[in-house]
Each structure stands twice: as structure tokens, then as C-alpha cells.
Write a protein that holds these residues in place. Structure first.
Motif, mmCIF file in Angstrom:
data_model
loop_
_atom_site.group_PDB
_atom_site.id
_atom_site.type_symbol
_atom_site.label_atom_id
_atom_site.label_comp_id
_atom_site.label_asym_id
_atom_site.label_seq_id
_atom_site.Cartn_x
_atom_site.Cartn_y
_atom_site.Cartn_z
ATOM 1 N N MET A 80 0.873 -1.099 -0.119
ATOM 2 C CA MET A 80 0.095 0.017 -0.054
ATOM 3 C C MET A 80 0.943 1.128 0.053
ATOM 4 O O MET A 80 0.439 2.112 -0.586
ATOM 5 C CB MET A 80 -0.876 0.159 1.091
ATOM 6 C CG MET A 80 -2.193 -1.090 1.213
ATOM 7 S SD MET A 80 -2.755 -1.137 2.676
ATOM 8 C CE MET A 80 -4.271 -2.433 2.303
ATOM 9 N N ALA A 81 1.888 1.244 0.681
ATOM 10 C CA ALA A 81 2.988 2.264 0.648
ATOM 11 C C ALA A 81 3.449 2.534 -0.664
ATOM 12 O O ALA A 81 3.627 3.591 -1.102
ATOM 13 C CB ALA A 81 4.146 2.217 1.809
ATOM 14 N N ILE A 82 3.765 1.352 -1.264
ATOM 15 C CA ILE A 82 4.396 1.538 -2.711
ATOM 16 C C ILE A 82 3.364 2.076 -3.699
ATOM 17 O O ILE A 82 3.766 2.806 -4.590
ATOM 18 C CB ILE A 82 4.640 -0.030 -3.239
ATOM 19 C CG1 ILE A 82 5.964 -0.694 -2.417
ATOM 20 C CG2 ILE A 82 5.005 -0.029 -4.547
ATOM 21 C CD1 ILE A 82 6.139 -2.098 -2.617
ATOM 22 N N MET A 100 -5.905 7.408 4.127
ATOM 23 C CA MET A 100 -4.836 8.586 4.604
ATOM 24 C C MET A 100 -3.242 8.303 4.237
ATOM 25 O O MET A 100 -2.668 9.084 4.284
ATOM 26 C CB MET A 100 -5.204 8.603 6.230
ATOM 27 C CG MET A 100 -6.607 9.266 6.413
ATOM 28 S SD MET A 100 -7.231 9.143 8.343
ATOM 29 C CE MET A 100 -5.890 10.328 8.927
ATOM 30 N N LEU A 101 -3.066 6.967 4.555
ATOM 31 C CA LEU A 101 -1.490 6.691 4.263
ATOM 32 C C LEU A 101 -1.141 6.916 2.984
ATOM 33 O O LEU A 101 -0.227 7.435 2.735
ATOM 34 C CB LEU A 101 -1.480 5.058 4.878
ATOM 35 C CG LEU A 101 -0.060 4.414 4.353
ATOM 36 C CD1 LEU A 101 0.895 5.046 5.421
ATOM 37 C CD2 LEU A 101 -0.239 2.891 4.618
ATOM 38 N N VAL A 102 -2.014 6.445 2.066
ATOM 39 C CA VAL A 102 -1.526 6.515 0.655
ATOM 40 C C VAL A 102 -1.516 8.013 0.376
ATOM 41 O O VAL A 102 -0.844 8.551 -0.465
ATOM 42 C CB VAL A 102 -2.417 5.662 -0.442
ATOM 43 C CG1 VAL A 102 -2.074 4.218 -0.011
ATOM 44 C CG2 VAL A 102 -3.608 6.112 -0.309
ATOM 45 N N LEU A 103 -2.396 8.939 0.688
ATOM 46 C CA LEU A 103 -2.454 10.169 0.223
ATOM 47 C C LEU A 103 -1.319 10.855 0.849
ATOM 48 O O LEU A 103 -0.787 11.621 0.249
ATOM 49 C CB LEU A 103 -3.892 10.690 0.964
ATOM 50 C CG LEU A 103 -5.130 10.385 0.002
ATOM 51 C CD1 LEU A 103 -6.245 11.222 0.769
ATOM 52 C CD2 LEU A 103 -4.863 11.181 -1.519
ATOM 53 N N LEU A 104 -1.009 10.877 2.200
ATOM 54 C CA LEU A 104 0.313 11.184 2.795
ATOM 55 C C LEU A 104 1.422 11.014 2.071
ATOM 56 O O LEU A 104 2.225 11.817 1.608
ATOM 57 C CB LEU A 104 0.180 10.984 4.226
ATOM 58 C CG LEU A 104 -1.051 11.631 5.183
ATOM 59 C CD1 LEU A 104 -0.624 10.837 6.557
ATOM 60 C CD2 LEU A 104 -0.759 13.080 5.160
ATOM 61 N N ILE A 105 1.651 9.796 1.526
ATOM 62 C CA ILE A 105 2.875 9.441 0.870
ATOM 63 C C ILE A 105 3.019 9.932 -0.346
ATOM 64 O O ILE A 105 3.985 10.642 -0.774
ATOM 65 C CB ILE A 105 2.844 8.001 0.889
ATOM 66 C CG1 ILE A 105 2.993 7.074 2.372
ATOM 67 C CG2 ILE A 105 4.018 7.431 -0.118
ATOM 68 C CD1 ILE A 105 3.214 5.766 2.302
#
Length: 766
Positions: free
Chosen positions: A322-324, A543-548
Motif C-alpha cells: 500500500m505504501a508502494i 490517509m496513508l497513501v494520500l500522505l505518501i
């Protein structure tokens, strides 16, 4: 009696028709719009500051509590009307797009049963016809309707007026142009234009219609300041997002985060109310359409992709892919911004200067290429067998021709097969996204098809953005992101075989990551994605993917709307000053300026000479004190001087102060209001005789006696914050004051007179 009414109606229709622009007028309008958009040469600031001249103070003194109640009620009434109008516009656009697309696909699938070549020809003709209608409307009727309109609206709410963006013709061009461009299958969306549409509706309501087309009402025309119009346009922007995504809370947050530069709690209430009205209107329209009264408009159209029945939970192992996805979204989003910036810059400097014919040919050529790709590429894909109907009884495979859904049978040898690439291409973008987001559809798409679609659609979106048609980037961004998101999801399903993983969940995260990497929105985009998917459990992942993605994108360039605003010459003031401003003083910032000022009593010929020799929009007014020293007594605006020159009612023979008591008989505050739908008066349009040029004019009753003033040694960063937060147009820089006559603290600002407390409370709610 009836014949008189009919005759009056015919005359009114003739008058409105005569006011419609012909091709020559539209071309001149296009040249003016282009001139004002290149380099910011013709961009003008808005007067969000209250000009407290004599006419304004007289007007405020005459208004009582009844007028204040009427003013507040009218603001809420306009918020209601903005919501209804924007909701109905969204319903009309969606109905038209879905029906045109439905007729196109139904005719194409019906003909390809006999001949694929004939179906291909019909498919191209449909798309070319719709796209041609869109570009023709923009080039010959409403040049300001091209693009999404969000950078221009963002500039307007930041204090910059770009001529033509809120006209009645722009509203009409935006609505019908969006129908043609989106219905014609171009790689763009209607969501950005809906924001512009809502802003146009709000602005037209604020000025009570269009005076040019004699569609106006004077008794509602009390929002005469740019400050009031700014609040209405903010409501319109939120209504546009709420109508596009059926996301009322997302609309409010979009207006707060992305477009507006000034916000307060009273405005929040009205914006929220407007978005709620839009949600009710859209929901009512959808409920009415479920009975089959809307033609091909069925479950598609209004963007809501319900994935509440998808992945229930996620594990720690999934956070890495997901971070990728977030990193990929930031990289592809930043690349998209840079490519569109280069191509749009080339268009504006070279291609579009060759005239409207070149613009039309360009858009039609892109439409032809898009049609060839979307029809031709699925022909080279091998069909796949339909899923087992016993294991998946809810799946209809293949779906009937011309209807929305998964599993399209296109160029397949067996009736129980489907073409996964045609499933994406032969749908409206809304239905294609619904297919990519769908749960319980493992192995529906092959990696080769998704990769092919990603490369081709990304390229088409880059090339299409910036053409002379209304174009939004929300839905194409979701299409791009959901494609590579589903690719990552397929890898996760294959790698983590024992996890309960849904490919549609990763498609959603990919869509959020690309929008975050391109548009750089966080809070509003997060809420919009949750509202349109009806899955609150995925909120932490979004929220995680938007911030990254935002962090990665910010490393390379600015957001899409900021880049486009800079390209159009819109001087946006960002929320924070630049670092170098903290070591620079106000005197250093304006050291190369030559101050042009007027004396209080000035000859008319001198006013005309100064206005013709420079383009300043504000001038200091000075007078001589008792000791002979020069004192600054206020600020006079260029637009106010033009009004005085045009009326000629205040010209006087003697160079002495005039009697201020007679001003209210000759002028009221509305005389000095610049209409939002016109360029305003010009000094070249004012004709004066030799005798009138020798007369005098006393500027004291018409100037702003209390402009904002800063000392010369104040840091530029502090001046920047003051200028932006107060929405100013001018600030005087003066030497250090020699003495202090008082000191105002917080308690001095909280004093309320007992007999006027109701009025004070009412004004606080406005």
C-alpha cells in the motif's frame, strides 16, 4: 391582453437572440481572454476591502434592523438556490452524457453483430459529432469555458479577477461543452467543470442574473461588494463537488482546503447548507430515474462506487504494497503535472495562436485517435471464458450489449466469453471505475490488459488536458490510479495467497494515490473517497497513501491547479510567505516604484492624463495641512474615478472643497460597484469636451479615508500575511510614525452598546 403578452415575449426573445455573440465577437472575446491569461497582463485584483467612503457611510447609516434581517435571509435563500441550481445542472449533464453514451454503445454493439468495420465507423462518427459540438461551443461562443475552470475560480477566491470566467455564456458553454466532450469519449471528466458551473450559478445569482441578456431582477441586487460575491462563489464551488461526487461533506472540505483563501464559521454554515441541498436534489433525481424514466441513465452516472461488501480487514503485511501504491501515485502524479505543463505551454504559445480552426482540428484529431485506440486495441486481446455461473450466481456474463456492467463480449468466438480490455474501454468512465473497484472479481482482468490500458489512457489524458473543451481531471485520475492499483492488488493476491485480499480495494487506494500525487489534496480528497465508496474501514489506508503520494509529489513540483494557474498568469498568493521575505522590508519591496498621486482638488484634465498614462488601479490622495505639510488623506480607486468622469455630475468651476451634503443626492454606493459580468468602464470610452477638462473635482467624498498602512521597516513577510489574510488590494508604505495617539487591545474590540446589541449580534451572523 394575451396578444400583448405574446408580442412582449417575442420582442424579449429577439432582444436576447440579438445579444448572443456571433463568431467575430467570440473570436475577439477569445483574443481578449488569451491576452489576459498570458503573463497576467490583463488580470485585475478584486476589492475585498470595504471602501468606507462617504457614500458607503451614508448607506450604512440609513439601514436599520429590518434591512439586516432581509440581508441575512437573502444570503440563506441564495445558498438554497445555488444548491438547487447546481444540483439540477449536474442532473442534466449526467442524464445527457449517460444517454448519449448509451445510444452510442447500443448502436455500435448492434452493428458489430453484422460488421465490425461498420460499427467502427458509427463509433467514430458518434464521438466526432459530440466532440465537435463541444469544441465549436467553446471556440465560437464561450472561450472561457475551456479547461476545468478550477485554477481561474481559485484565483478569483484568492483575489484575482480573470475576465469572462463567471459570465452567463460561460455557464452555458460549460454545461453543453461538458456533455459533448465527456459523451464523446475523451480522456477527461465533468467534475472539474461542475465546480466551475456551480461558481457561475452562484455569481449570476449574486448579481441577480445577466444584465446583457435582460435576465435580471433589481430588487434582489444587494450583494454589491466583491466580498459578498466571493462568499457566494465559495458556496458554488462546494456545491459543484457535492453534485459531482454526491459527497456533501467532501464538497465543504474541498472549498475549504483547495479553492478558498478566506474562511470563517458563518460561511461554513452556508456552504454546508448548500452542499446538503445539492445532495437532496441529486438523490431525488436518482430516485426518480430508477423507475426507468431517464433512458440509459441507470445505476451509472452519479459517481458512487459502493465497495462496502469488499475487503473487511487488512493485515500488517499489506502496508508495504500500500505504501508502494502511494509512491507510485506521487511519481505518476508529478510526471502528469509536468507533462501537461509542457504541452499546455506549447499549445498556448504556438498552436492556439493560429486561430479557432486549428483548435477544432486538434480536438477532432485527438477524438479520432482516442476512438481508434479504444475500439482497435480490444480487437488484439484474446477473450477469456466467463466465470462459473453456479459458483458466482450474481455475475452476468457476458452482459447485454449497450448496458453498463462487467464482462463485455467483444470480438469473441464464443458467446460465453468476454474481452477484459473492452470491459474498460466500452463503458463510460464512471462504469469502468465501478468495474475496476468491484469486489469478488478475481482474475477478471489480466495484467497485460491493465498495463496496456494504463499506458494508453495515461498518454491520452496528458494530450487531451488543455484542449479547447471543458475538461476535468478527477475521473481520469481515478481511472489511472485504479488501474495500477488493481495491478498491485493482483500481485498481492498472488504473493500473499492466504490473505483475504480484494483487488478492488487496491484499485481504490491507487485512485486516491494518483489524485493526491497530482492535485495534492489530503483531507477533502480523503473524505470524498470515503463518501463515494461507502467504506469507512478503509479510511486509515486512504490517509496513508494520500500522505505518501503528496509528499513524493511535492518533492518534484507543485499541484496541478497551482501549475496551471501559474501558466495562465494568475498571481496566486499562497498561504505562507517565501523565506526571503523574512529578511526584506516593505521599503525595499517598493523602492523602484514611482508613486502616482492626486491632490484633493484636482483638474479633470490631470485625472484623464494620469489615467491614460498608466494602468494603476489605486492612487493616494494628498492634501496640505495647516503648516503646509503634505498629508495622505486616503485612497481613490481607478474604477471610482471613471464613474465620476462618466457621470460629470461632480465637476465644479472653483478649486475649493465641495459641499459634501449634496453627494447623497447625486450618488449612492451602488454607482461605484463594478459589475462582475463586464470589464468595467475604460478611460478610452469616456469623452469630455475642452470646457469639461478645465473643470475641477473634489475627491474627498469618494476616497477611502482609512486605507491600510504599514511602516517602511516592516518585514515583507508580515506585510504578505496582512495582505493575504485581509484580502487587500493596496497597502500604503509610509515612514515611521512620529507619535502615538492611542493603543487598542482586545477589550477595546469587545465593547457593545446595550441599545445596539441586537444589531451587533445580527451582523456577527452575516
Amino acid at each position: 391582453m394575451l396578444s400583448n403578452h405574446i408580442q412582449n415575449g417575442i420582442e424579449t426573445a429577439r432582444l436576447v437572440w440579438s445579444r448572443l455573440p456571433n463568431s467575430e465577437e467570440a473570436e475577439a472575446e477569445e483574443e481578449e481572454f488569451a491576452r489576459r491569461s498570458n503573463g497576467g497582463a490583463g488580470v485585475e485584483s478584486l476589492d475585498y476591502e470595504v471602501i468606507e467612503n462617504y457614500a458607503y457611510r451614508e448607506q450604512q447609516a440609513q439601514r436599520g434592523k429590518l434591512w439586516l434581517w432581509y440581508y441575512v435571509c437573502l444570503k440563506w435563500l441564495f445558498a438554497l438556490l445555488i444548491g438547487i441550481g447546481t444540483g439540477l445542472a449536474a442532473v442534466f449533464i449526467n442524464l445527457a452524457v449517460e444517454n448519449f453514451s448509451g445510444w452510442k454503445y447500443a448502436a455500435t454493439f448492434s452493428i458489430i453483430q453484422h460488421s465490425y468495420f461498420a460499427g467502427f465507423v458509427v463509433y467514430i462518427i458518434f464521438n466526432l459529432g459530440l466532440v465537435f459540438s463541444s469544441v465549436f461551443i467553446v471556440t465560437h461562443f464561450a472561450p472561457a469555458a475551456a479547461g476545468s475552470g478550477i485554477p481561474e475560480i481559485k484565483g478569483y477566491l484568492n483575489g484575482v479577477d480573470t475576465h469572462g470566467i463567471l459570465l452567463f455564456r460561460t455557464l452555458i458553454g460549460k454545461i453543453f461543452g461538458s456533455i459533448g466532450s465527456v459523451g464523446g469519449g475523451l480522456a477527461l471528466g465533468k467534475e472539474g467543470p461542475l465546480v466551475h458551473t456551480g461558481a457561475c450559478i452562484a455569481s449570476l445569482l449574486g448579481q441577480c442574473g445577466s444584465t446583457k441578456y435582460h435576465l435580471s431582477s433589481r430588487w434582489l441586487r444587494i450583494f454589491e461588494s466583491d466580498r459578498d460575491r466571493r462568499d457566494l462563489v465559495t458556496c458554488g464551488c462546494a456545491a459543484g463537488v457535492a453534485a459531482a461526487f454526491r459527497a456533501p461533506v467532501g464538497g465543504v472540505l474541498f472549498a475549504l482546503e483547495e479553492v478558498t483563501s478566506w474562511w470563517r464559521s458563518q460561511l461554513m454554515w452556508r456552504v454546508f447548507f448548500t452542499s446538503a441541498v445539492v445532495a437532496v436534489v441529486v438523490r431525488s433525481a436518482m430516485g426518480w430515474c430508477k423507475s426507468g424514466k431517464c433512458g440509459h441513465f441507470g445505476s451509472g452516472g452519479f459517481i458512487i462506487w459502493d465497495i462496502s461488501g469488499g475487503q473487511e480487514d487488512y493485515s500488517f503485511q499489506e502496508l508495504l504494497p500500500m505504501a508502494i501504491i502511494g509512491v507510485i501515485g506521487g511519481l505518476l502524479g508529478a510526471l502528469f503535472n509536468q507533462l501537461t505543463l509542457y504541452i499546455t505551454n506549447w499549445r498556448r504559445k504556438d498552436l492556439h495562436k493560429k486561430g479557432n480552426r486549428v483548435k477544432i482540428i486538434e480536438v477532432c484529431l485527438i477524438s479520432l485517435i482516442t476512438s481508434v485506440i479504444s475500439f482497435g486495441l480490444p480487437l488484439f486481446r484474446k477473450c477469456s471464458p466467463c466465470p462459473n455461473s453456479e459458483v458466482n450466481p450474481d455475475i452476468e456474463c457476458p452482459r447485454p450489449p449497450g448496458t453498463d456492467g462487467n464482462f463485455v463480449n467483444f470480438y469473441c468466438s464464443d458467446d460465453k466469453e468476454y474481452n477484459d480490455l473492452a470491459t474498460i474501454f466500452f463503458n463510460t468512465q464512471d462504469d469502468a471505475i465501478r468495474n475496476l473497484f468491484s469486489a469478488k472479481t478475481f482474475h477478471e482482468y489480466s495484467a497485460q490488459s491493465l498495463l496496456t490500458f494504463l499506458v494508453m489512457f495515461y498518454s491520452l489524458a496528458v494530450v487531451t488536458f488543455g484542449t479547447a473543451v471543458p475538461a476535468g481531471q478527477f475521473v481520469p485520475g481515478i481511472m489511472i490510479g485504479s488501474t495500477y492499483g488493481r495491478l498491485v492488488g493482483m500481485f498481492v493476491v498472488k504473493f500473499y495467497k492466504k490473505l483475504n485480499v480484494e483487488e478492488g480495494t487496491y484499485a481504490l487506494l491507487g485512485a486516491a494515490s494518483f489524485l493526491g500525487g497530482s492535485m495534492r489534496m489530503t483531507v477533502s480528497l480523503c473524505v470524498i473517497m470515503v463518501e463515494i465508496t461507502n467504506n469507512l474501514k478503509l479510511l486509515p489506508l486512504i490517509m496513508l497513501v494520500l500522505l505518501i503520494s503528496k509528499a513524493v509529489g511535492d518533492f518534484f513540483n507543485s499541484g496541478l491547479y497551482e501549475e496551471q494557474a501559474q501558466l495562465r498568469g494568475i498571481p496566486l498568493l499562497e498561504s505562507r510567505p517565501k523565506q526571503y521575505m523574512r529578511t526584506m522590508t516593505a521599503k525595499e519591496a517598493c523602492k523602484n516604484q514611482k508613486v502616482v498621486y492626486f491632490s484633493r482638488i484636482v483638474k479633470v484634465a490631470d485625472i484623464v492624463s494620469i489615467l491614460r498614462s498608466n494602468k494603476h488601479n489605486g492612487f493616494p490622495v494628498v492634501d496640505h495641512g495647516q503648516n503646509g505639510e503634505t498629508l495622505v488623506i486616503g485612497l481613490i480607486l481607478r474604477s471610482h474615478l471613471l464613474v465620476l468622469l462618466q457621470s460629470k455630475a461632480d465637476f465644479q468651476n472653483s478649486p475649493f472643497p465641495c459641499d459634501i451634503r449634496g453627494i447623497s443626492d447625486r450618488h449612492n454606493f451602488s454607482d461605484f460597484v463594478k459589475p462582475v459580468s463586464s470589464k468595467g468602464a475604460s478611460i478610452e470610452e469616456i469623452h469630455l469636451t475642452e470646457e469639461e477638462l478645465e473643470l475641477y473635482l473634489d475627491l474627498a467624498p469618494f476616497l477611502n479615508p482609512s486605507p491600510y498602512i504599514v511602516p517602511e521597516d516592516m518585514t515583507l513577510a508580515k506585510v504578505y500575511n496582512l495582505f493575504r489574510q485581509l484580502g487587500l488590494r493596496h497597502i500604503f508604505v509610509v515612514p515611521r510614525a512620529s507619535r502615538v495617539i492611542g493603543l487598542i487591545t482586545r477589550k477595546d474590540l469587545l465593547i457593545e452598546e446595550n441599545d445596539n446589541s441586537e444589531s451587533m449580534e445580527l451582523q456577527s451572523t452575516v
